[in-house]
Design a protein around this motif. Structure first.
Motif, PDB file in Angstrom:
ATOM      1  N   HIS A  14       1.049  -1.155   0.160  1.00  0.00           N
ATOM      2  CA  HIS A  14       0.049  -0.069   0.041  1.00  0.00           C
ATOM      3  C   HIS A  14       0.954   1.030  -0.010  1.00  0.00           C
ATOM      4  CE1 HIS A  14      -3.718  -2.224   0.742  1.00  0.00           C
ATOM      5  NE2 HIS A  14      -2.906  -3.003   1.625  1.00  0.00           N
ATOM      6  N   LEU A  15       0.341   2.049  -0.728  1.00  0.00           N
ATOM      7  CA  LEU A  15       1.373   3.465  -0.874  1.00  0.00           C
ATOM      8  C   LEU A  15       0.888   4.431   0.468  1.00  0.00           C
ATOM      9  CD1 LEU A  15       3.029   5.446  -2.521  1.00  0.00           C
ATOM     10  CD2 LEU A  15       1.184   6.270  -3.494  1.00  0.00           C
ATOM     11  N   VAL A  16       2.023   4.848   1.146  1.00  0.00           N
ATOM     12  CA  VAL A  16       1.870   5.785   2.223  1.00  0.00           C
ATOM     13  C   VAL A  16       2.367   7.097   1.793  1.00  0.00           C
ATOM     14  CG1 VAL A  16       2.084   6.102   4.579  1.00  0.00           C
ATOM     15  CG2 VAL A  16       1.807   3.869   3.782  1.00  0.00           C
ATOM     16  N   ARG A  17       1.624   8.119   1.932  1.00  0.00           N
ATOM     17  CA  ARG A  17       1.814   9.284   1.154  1.00  0.00           C
ATOM     18  C   ARG A  17       2.583  10.014   2.210  1.00  0.00           C
ATOM     19  NH1 ARG A  17       0.138  10.512  -3.836  1.00  0.00           N
ATOM     20  NH2 ARG A  17      -1.646   9.084  -4.729  1.00  0.00           N
ATOM     21  N   GLU A  18       2.431  10.097   3.637  1.00  0.00           N
ATOM     22  CA  GLU A  18       2.957  10.776   4.563  1.00  0.00           C
ATOM     23  C   GLU A  18       2.887   9.984   5.711  1.00  0.00           C
ATOM     24  OE1 GLU A  18       2.727  15.291   6.452  1.00  0.00           O
ATOM     25  OE2 GLU A  18       1.301  14.677   4.790  1.00  0.00           O
ATOM     26  N   TRP A  19       3.806  10.035   6.541  1.00  0.00           N
ATOM     27  CA  TRP A  19       4.393   9.636   7.769  1.00  0.00           C
ATOM     28  C   TRP A  19       4.463  10.683   8.883  1.00  0.00           C
ATOM     29  CZ3 TRP A  19       3.978   4.263   8.729  1.00  0.00           C
ATOM     30  CH2 TRP A  19       4.290   3.591   7.750  1.00  0.00           C
ATOM     31  N   GLU A  20       4.061  10.375  10.122  1.00  0.00           N
ATOM     32  CA  GLU A  20       4.290  11.435  11.085  1.00  0.00           C
ATOM     33  C   GLU A  20       4.921  10.571  12.294  1.00  0.00           C
ATOM     34  OE1 GLU A  20       0.305  14.178  10.738  1.00  0.00           O
ATOM     35  OE2 GLU A  20       0.143  12.406  11.989  1.00  0.00           O
ATOM     36  N   PRO A  21       5.926  11.365  13.094  1.00  0.00           N
ATOM     37  CA  PRO A  21       6.533  10.614  14.081  1.00  0.00           C
ATOM     38  C   PRO A  21       5.820  10.398  15.305  1.00  0.00           C
ATOM     39  CG  PRO A  21       7.112  12.852  14.105  1.00  0.00           C
ATOM     40  CD  PRO A  21       6.457  12.652  12.872  1.00  0.00           C
ATOM     41  N   ILE A  22       5.903   9.284  16.031  1.00  0.00           N
ATOM     42  CA  ILE A  22       5.165   9.046  17.525  1.00  0.00           C
ATOM     43  C   ILE A  22       6.368   9.215  18.453  1.00  0.00           C
ATOM     44  CG2 ILE A  22       4.253   7.312  18.747  1.00  0.00           C
ATOM     45  CD1 ILE A  22       2.955   5.917  16.203  1.00  0.00           C
ATOM     46  N   THR A  23       6.311  10.389  19.164  1.00  0.00           N
ATOM     47  CA  THR A  23       7.186  10.259  20.403  1.00  0.00           C
ATOM     48  C   THR A  23       6.882   9.857  21.661  1.00  0.00           C
ATOM     49  OG1 THR A  23       6.047  12.380  20.634  1.00  0.00           O
ATOM     50  CG2 THR A  23       7.745  12.592  19.182  1.00  0.00           C
ATOM     51  N   LYS A  36      -0.149   8.824   8.298  1.00  0.00           N
ATOM     52  CA  LYS A  36      -1.005  10.105   8.375  1.00  0.00           C
ATOM     53  C   LYS A  36      -2.691   9.753   7.986  1.00  0.00           C
ATOM     54  CE  LYS A  36      -1.666  15.098   7.812  1.00  0.00           C
ATOM     55  NZ  LYS A  36      -1.063  16.176   7.158  1.00  0.00           N
ATOM     56  N   GLY A  37      -3.412  10.035   9.078  1.00  0.00           N
ATOM     57  CA  GLY A  37      -4.881   9.584   8.717  1.00  0.00           C
ATOM     58  C   GLY A  37      -5.306   8.270   8.870  1.00  0.00           C
ATOM     59  N   THR A  38      -4.420   7.430   9.407  1.00  0.00           N
ATOM     60  CA  THR A  38      -4.929   5.931   9.781  1.00  0.00           C
ATOM     61  C   THR A  38      -4.274   5.728  11.106  1.00  0.00           C
ATOM     62  OG1 THR A  38      -2.642   5.038   9.058  1.00  0.00           O
ATOM     63  CG2 THR A  38      -4.179   5.621   7.529  1.00  0.00           C
ATOM     64  N   HIS A  39      -4.642   4.516  11.580  1.00  0.00           N
ATOM     65  CA  HIS A  39      -4.127   3.938  12.916  1.00  0.00           C
ATOM     66  C   HIS A  39      -2.915   3.035  12.672  1.00  0.00           C
ATOM     67  CE1 HIS A  39      -7.186   5.656  15.010  1.00  0.00           C
ATOM     68  NE2 HIS A  39      -8.297   5.039  14.121  1.00  0.00           N
ATOM     69  N   PHE A  40      -2.397   3.153  11.507  1.00  0.00           N
ATOM     70  CA  PHE A  40      -1.140   2.147  10.946  1.00  0.00           C
ATOM     71  C   PHE A  40       0.064   2.705  11.360  1.00  0.00           C
ATOM     72  CE2 PHE A  40       2.028   0.394   8.132  1.00  0.00           C
ATOM     73  CZ  PHE A  40       2.049  -0.622   8.552  1.00  0.00           C
TER      74      PHE A  40
END
Length: 396
Positions: A14-23, A36-40
């Motif tokens: 699956h293509l993931v367009r944007e990742w965000e860091p989990i601190t 981004k926009g998911t729970h994955f």
């Protein structure tokens, strides 16, 4: 930033367009990112070497492990800034300035803003606490930066004097302001009188020794209708330390939360063993005091003392100080309106964010005898030689 390297790439087909860091994760040196926009979320392994472990620390991640960094910039260094903000210092380039602002309960006209004191520029490790139902307020220049115009701030960061203050207001009315500093501009501290209990505010900070002068004590005129009281203002200058306090009959007014001593839960005080030289060498302070008052504050005994003579101290002491026993049991036995020779240690109290002068249950405390003065003077003069046999203890 490191998560964005994997943007617009396929993950498990699956293509993931944007990742965000989990601190907020157990291993702060692991690069865990959320699509981004998911729970994955997915772990891409270790973060890059040199990544800060957190925003508030200089510690950095090396090979997936958080490694301490001292104020000297060296890895695995335990070098820390002192209260003067000098790396590896011993608090000998600055002096603590403490003000206790106390008024008796007003009889009338108690609602309104009252000026308390001024925190000057260059102040570091600023700690302000208020334990009554009244509220703190702060002014920079002519503008309120905290609790102005009868509008109260929630707990959070307050920008004032060129620094960021941490403001904490509890539901029980207790307030705390703290800033590491140094302040770039002077700040006026006020109290909003909203309750029949008089304010009880402790203000402490450190100033470079060269900056300490009589000009730092600012006489402030009350702009609101004066509160009826009989308190007087004491200003004491001792060894370049300036203390300004408001007292009634030279005795502090008891705060509204003072409780009775619970003697039933206390054991008989154990006899303190060991010679006077050993106790002298293992203590951070050795002082001759006159005990003025004794209270229980937040589950600890607090003594208000006048220091008559100092035989040893590792940090600057003032003419008027608070000494603490970290329980409600009066061990060693100390009574108000008596003079004592007291030894103890300097500790850091996490709850208040302040350093404290603490009397341990093993500390040497003796009723003062005039004939002992020469003995302690000689011990002080020979302490370098006498203390070589003992290991200095400065923490609990």
């Amino acid at each position: 930033m490191q998560c964005s390297v994997y943007n617009n790439k396929k993950m498990f087909g699956h293509l993931v367009r944007e990742w965000e860091p989990i601190t907020s994760q157990p291993n702060i040196c692991e690069l865990t990112c959320l699509a981004k926009g998911t729970h994955f979320f997915y772990s891409f392994g270790k973060v890059l070497d040199g990544t800060r472990c957190d925003k508030e620390s200089k510690d950095m991640c090396i090979n997936g492990e958080c490694v301490p960094v001292g104020c000297d910039g060296e890895l695995n260094s335990d070098a820390k800034e002192d209260f003067c903000m000098k790396c590896g210092g011993k608090n000998d380039t600055c002096t603590r300035y403490q003000t206790v602002y106390i008024e008796p309960p007003p009889t009338q006209g108690f609602i309104g803003y009252r000026n308390c004191t001024v925190v000057p520029a260059e102040a570091t490790h600023i700690q302000i606490t208020e334990h009554t139902p009244n509220f703190l307020a702060m002014v920079e220049g002519s503008q309120h930066v905290l609790n102005g115009d009868w509008s109260l701030h929630w707990s959070g960061n307050i920008h004032a004097g060129g620094v960021v203050f941490e403001y904490d207001r509890k539901t029980n009315g207790n307030e705390r302001l703290f800033a590491k500093g140094p302040t770039k501009r002077p700040l006026t501290l006020e109290v909003i009188l909203t309750d029949s209990n008089g304010p009880n505010i402790t203000i402490s900070y450190w100033l470079p020794k060269k900056e300490i002068s009589s000009n730092d004590v600012v006489d402030i005129k009350v702009t609101e209708k004066p509160v009826e009281s009989k308190h007087k203002k004491n200003t004491i200058k001792n060894n370049d330390v300036i203390i300004t306090s408001d007292f009634t009959n030279d005795k502090p007014v008891k705060p509204y939360h003072t409780k009775r001593f619970d003697k039933t839960a206390c054991q008989v005080c154990e006899k303190v063993r060991g010679g006077r030289v050993k106790h002298f060498c293992s203590s951070d302070f050795v002082i001759h005091v006159d005990v003025l008052d004794k209270q229980i504050v937040n589950g600890q005994i607090r003594f208000d003392v006048s220091i008559l003579h100092t035989y040893k101290n590792v940090t600057p002491l003032q003419t008027r100080e608070f000494l603490w026993i970290q329980s409600t049991c009066n061990c060693p036995m100390i009574r108000p309106n008596k003079e004592y020779l007291i030894m103890g240690v300097n500790t850091y109290d996490a709850a208040s964010g302040q350093s404290r002068l603490v009397i341990l249950s093993t500390s040497l405390v003796r009723t003062w005898k005039v004939k002992d003065h020469e003995k302690w003077v000689k011990t002080k003069e020979k302490q370098d030689k006498l203390c070589q046999r003992f290991t200095h203890r400065s923490t609990l």
